[in-house]
Design an enzyme around this catalytic site. Sequence first.
Site, short mmCIF file in Angstrom:
data_model
loop_
_atom_site.label_atom_id
_atom_site.label_comp_id
_atom_site.label_asym_id
_atom_site.label_seq_id
_atom_site.Cartn_x
_atom_site.Cartn_y
_atom_site.Cartn_z
N ASP A 33 0.82 -1.22 0.00
CA ASP A 33 0.00 0.00 0.00
C ASP A 33 0.85 1.26 0.00
O ASP A 33 0.33 2.36 -0.09
CB ASP A 33 -0.90 0.03 1.25
CG ASP A 33 -1.78 -1.21 1.30
OD1 ASP A 33 -2.38 -1.54 0.27
OD2 ASP A 33 -1.84 -1.85 2.37
N HIS A 34 2.13 1.08 0.19
CA HIS A 34 3.00 2.26 0.32
C HIS A 34 4.12 2.14 -0.70
O HIS A 34 5.22 1.70 -0.37
CB HIS A 34 3.56 2.34 1.73
CG HIS A 34 4.28 3.63 2.02
ND1 HIS A 34 5.56 3.89 1.60
CD2 HIS A 34 3.90 4.75 2.68
CE1 HIS A 34 5.94 5.09 2.00
NE2 HIS A 34 4.95 5.62 2.65
#
Lengths: 164, 128
Positions: A33-34
């Site tokens: 997600d990052h």
Amino acid sequence: MRWYWVDKFIEFDSGKRARSIKNVSLAEEHLHDHFPGFPVMPGSLMIEGMAQTGGILLGEHFQFRYNVILAKVPKVTFHSWACPGDQIIYTADLQDARVEGGSVTVTAKVGDRLVADAEIVFVHLSSDDPQLSRIDQKNFVFRMNLLDILTVGKVDTGSADSAP
Amino acid sequence: MPSSEEIFEKVQETLVDALGVDDDEVTPSATLIGDLGAESIDFLDIVFRLEKNFDIKIPRGELFPENLASADSGFVADGKVTTDGIAQLREKMPHADVDSFAKDPQVSRIQDLFTVDMICKFVAARLK
């Protein structure tokens, strides 16, 4: 889960310098997600790795008599990314160490490439300090229990450290 | 022995680094907590930096005394610092402007004793 953001120590010169490794892996879920399609090690977790490296250096200097707490990051600069497959090496140099607390300067490098550098200030809390009971001690006090990732070291005499 | 201007400039630089403030905010009369937004944690950082920048040693509690006029100190009555308490402040903080404080000695104003000028005078005394 234990809050370990370094994988192992590769150098430990008591009272002076500690170096540790963090291997960045795509198996770490937060990287998905990052960011989606662009996985990079979050800066906040890099600060935690730098603080763990420096916090143990400070704690060990006083034979873990104090509860070492991350107090302040007066300065941090991110110069580039650390991506899956990269091996970050944190190098912490002890700048100050006294009864009230201490400070370190730390760099994060991948090979010769500087990823981040920071100054970090720690305070010592005594075991009966009411503030201490409000802290998740297992994970946020740089204490002996973190030493099980300390595989290489030098004790004060300069000989190899036999501790795990 | 550096001049008082040189000491001020170095103190100013120290506080800019420690507190992330602009240099024009760091005036001699600026209070550390009220004007420059310092928190308790910052005091230790400031001490570290002063020691390094001026090559001096600052023992614990000498620049920033701890537990001044706390509730159980016996130096506070009705929210004000007592005469004995003010005498103690003069002793512990010889470089602070205790005279002005004594005119309206409310406990909440104690933090205003910590000014940029107080640090400069403390450092100057150390360098003598």
